[in-house]
Enzyme design. Structure first.
Site, PDB file in Angstrom:
ATOM      1  N   ARG A 282       6.982   1.511 -52.969  1.00 50.66           N
ATOM      2  CA  ARG A 282       7.089   1.293 -51.525  1.00 50.66           C
ATOM      3  C   ARG A 282       8.221   0.312 -51.220  1.00 50.66           C
ATOM      4  O   ARG A 282       8.799  -0.266 -52.130  1.00 50.66           O
ATOM      5  CB  ARG A 282       5.753   0.775 -50.975  1.00 50.66           C
ATOM      6  N   GLY A 283       8.474   0.111 -49.910  1.00 47.97           N
ATOM      7  CA  GLY A 283       9.568  -0.764 -49.487  1.00 47.97           C
ATOM      8  C   GLY A 283      10.820   0.087 -49.298  1.00 47.97           C
ATOM      9  O   GLY A 283      11.152   0.900 -50.171  1.00 47.97           O
TER      10      GLY A 283
ATOM     11  N   ASP B  47      12.800  -1.421 -42.091  1.00 45.51           N
ATOM     12  CA  ASP B  47      12.744  -0.042 -42.602  1.00 45.51           C
ATOM     13  C   ASP B  47      13.781   0.844 -41.944  1.00 45.51           C
ATOM     14  O   ASP B  47      14.221   1.833 -42.520  1.00 45.51           O
ATOM     15  CB  ASP B  47      11.343   0.536 -42.418  1.00 45.51           C
TER      16      ASP B  47
ATOM     17  N   ASN C 152       9.822  -2.260 -38.665  1.00 44.78           N
ATOM     18  CA  ASN C 152       9.351  -2.932 -39.882  1.00 44.78           C
ATOM     19  C   ASN C 152       7.822  -2.885 -39.851  1.00 44.78           C
ATOM     20  O   ASN C 152       7.211  -2.386 -38.899  1.00 44.78           O
ATOM     21  CB  ASN C 152       9.880  -4.369 -39.949  1.00 44.78           C
TER      22      ASN C 152
HETATM   23  O1  MRU Z   1       4.670   0.485 -46.046  1.00 43.47           O
HETATM   24  P1  MRU Z   1       5.609  -0.305 -46.898  1.00 43.47           P
HETATM   25  O2  MRU Z   1       4.923  -1.250 -47.808  1.00 43.47           O
HETATM   26  O3  MRU Z   1       6.623   0.591 -47.595  1.00 43.47           O
HETATM   27  O4  MRU Z   1       6.425  -1.163 -45.839  1.00 43.47           O
HETATM   28  C1  MRU Z   1       7.432  -2.027 -46.294  1.00 43.47           C
HETATM   29  C2  MRU Z   1       8.006  -2.871 -45.239  1.00 43.47           C
HETATM   30  O5  MRU Z   1       7.704  -2.743 -44.065  1.00 43.47           O
HETATM   31  C3  MRU Z   1       9.063  -3.837 -45.642  1.00 43.47           C
HETATM   32  O6  MRU Z   1       9.029  -4.975 -44.852  1.00 43.47           O
HETATM   33  C4  MRU Z   1      10.416  -3.141 -45.471  1.00 43.47           C
HETATM   34  O7  MRU Z   1      10.484  -1.978 -46.263  1.00 43.47           O
HETATM   35  C5  MRU Z   1      11.561  -3.993 -45.749  1.00 43.47           C
HETATM   36  S1  MRU Z   1      11.554  -4.636 -47.355  1.00 43.47           S
HETATM   37  C6  MRU Z   1      13.032  -4.432 -48.060  1.00 43.47           C
END
Ligand code: MRU
Length: 349
Positions: free
Chosen positions: A48-49, A237, A247
């Site tokens: 994820r991320g 994101d 985000n």
């Molecule tokens: O649902 P996730 O865990 O993939 O969400 C991640 C986030 O919202 C992070 O804050 C985002 O990807 C930025 S991190 C580089």
């Protein structure tokens, strides 16, 4: 200086990754040759991320293009099927769409060059991975300049190695400021419902030896009111052309509270997260995840049977609430329509 945490890579024709669902209790590495397994890992948040989602999809495309996997149906059709498969995993992070597109173009561009499809895809995936790592380092350097000595910062979700494959975006800034001696403390939101803050950010900051305190998401405004936070810094994101930023859900509320209390609100993100085709936040697709994630806490039901639940995974913070966006190219300030377009021009140059 703490060593870099590796969370994904390519080894002997296979993709390996750390299964983030099991953290912090277990550090399990999964190895796979199957693009479908990479898709399942993306959907379930084992990977994820935003930047890491793009990196994993690119490697996953390379897995799906190994010889024997596409000759019968033809390269064009296989590429389209793989792209559709990966693009259906997570709609919000634009890194996924950019990475899949880059792999597709690179494979087409190398047709007839002697390099096979899987090699071309793997080369592009490695390049995306290395670029994301370099962008994190740039973000960290620029972002740390924004924090004055003795800073206490608040962050949300997880934006570290686990989210980026590098040293992180917002967490990279935090790490660099700590190395420079200007950071005093971090408050991290637990990040309901999947607890990326409690499970992942706490784990990463612990490994780095950075002093951090976990709070429930709803305690952030209270801390700001008490003068206990000097800056808020989060990842992204997808950033639209006007600076509106998607985000993790809860980010918008944080930005509102920071604005009310006169606290700077920074977004740290690589240019791979900027989407100039989205003119404003309303053009960003927001992922809505399963009700199960709200009504259950692990395997325990916390809401009565039959309770309706709504689970948007992201929200959009208007650019007007963002003090600055930190990219690897430097610190971008309002008005974002002009400054983000200029940043993108420098990336293309
Ligand atoms: O649902 P996730 O865990 O993939 O969400 C991640 C986030 O919202 C992070 O804050 C985002 O990807 C930025 S991190 C580089």
């Amino acid at each position: 200086m703490a060593s870099d945490l590796e969370v994904i890579g390519w080894r002997e024709g296979k993709l390996w990754f750390l299964d983030q669902r099991l953290l912090p209790a277990e550090e399990r590495i999964v190895e796979t040759e199957e693009p479908e397994e990479v898709c399942r890992a993306l959907k379930s948040l084992a990977i994820r991320g935003a930047p890491l989602i793009g990196i994993a999809a690119a490697y996953g495309m390379a897995l799906g293009l190994r010889s024997g996997m596409w000759e019968e149906e033809g390269l064009g059709s296989r590429l389209e099927r793989l792209a559709t498969l990966f693009l259906s995993t997570r709609p919000t992070a634009v890194n996924l769409f950019k990475a899949v597109d880059r792999v597709r173009r690179s494979v087409f561009a190398h047709r007839g060059s002697g390099e096979n499809a899987a090699e071309a895809a793997l080369r592009e995936a490695r390049m995306i991975h290395e670029e994301e790592q370099a962008m994190c380092r740039g973000i960290a350097d620029h972002g740390a300049n924004l924090l004055s000595p003795g800073s206490v910062v608040l962050t949300h979700c997880n934006s570290g190695a686990l989210a980026t494959g590098g040293i992180g975006t917002a967490l990279g800034v935090i790490r660099r400021a700590w190395e420079r001696g200007t950071l005093r403390h971090v408050y991290m939101n637990e990040t309901r419902p999947l607890l990326q803050g409690a499970r992942l950010t706490a784990w990463e900051l612990g490994k780095l030896g950075i002093p951090a305190t976990l709070i429930v998401d709803s305690a952030s405004a209270f801390l700001m009111q008490g003068g206990r936070v000097h800056a808020v810094i989060v990842g992204a994101d997808r950033i639209a052309a006007n600076g509106d930023t998607a985000n993790k859900i809860g980010t918008y509320a944080l930005a509102l509270a920071a604005h009310h209390h006169g606290i700077p609100f920074y977004v740290a993100a690589p240019t791979s997260t900027i989407d100039l085709a989205a003119r404003a936040g309303k053009d960003i697709p927001i992922e809505v995840r399963s009700e199960e994630e709200l009504v259950m806490l692990g395997s325990k039901r916390v809401a009565p049977e039959g309770t309706a639940a709504y689970n948007p995974a992201f929200d959009v913070t208007p650019g007007s609430l963002i003090t600055a966006i930190v990219t690897e190219r430097g610190v971008v300030r309002p008005p974002y329509t002009a400054s983000l377009a200029a940043t993108e021009e420098r990336v293309q140059a």
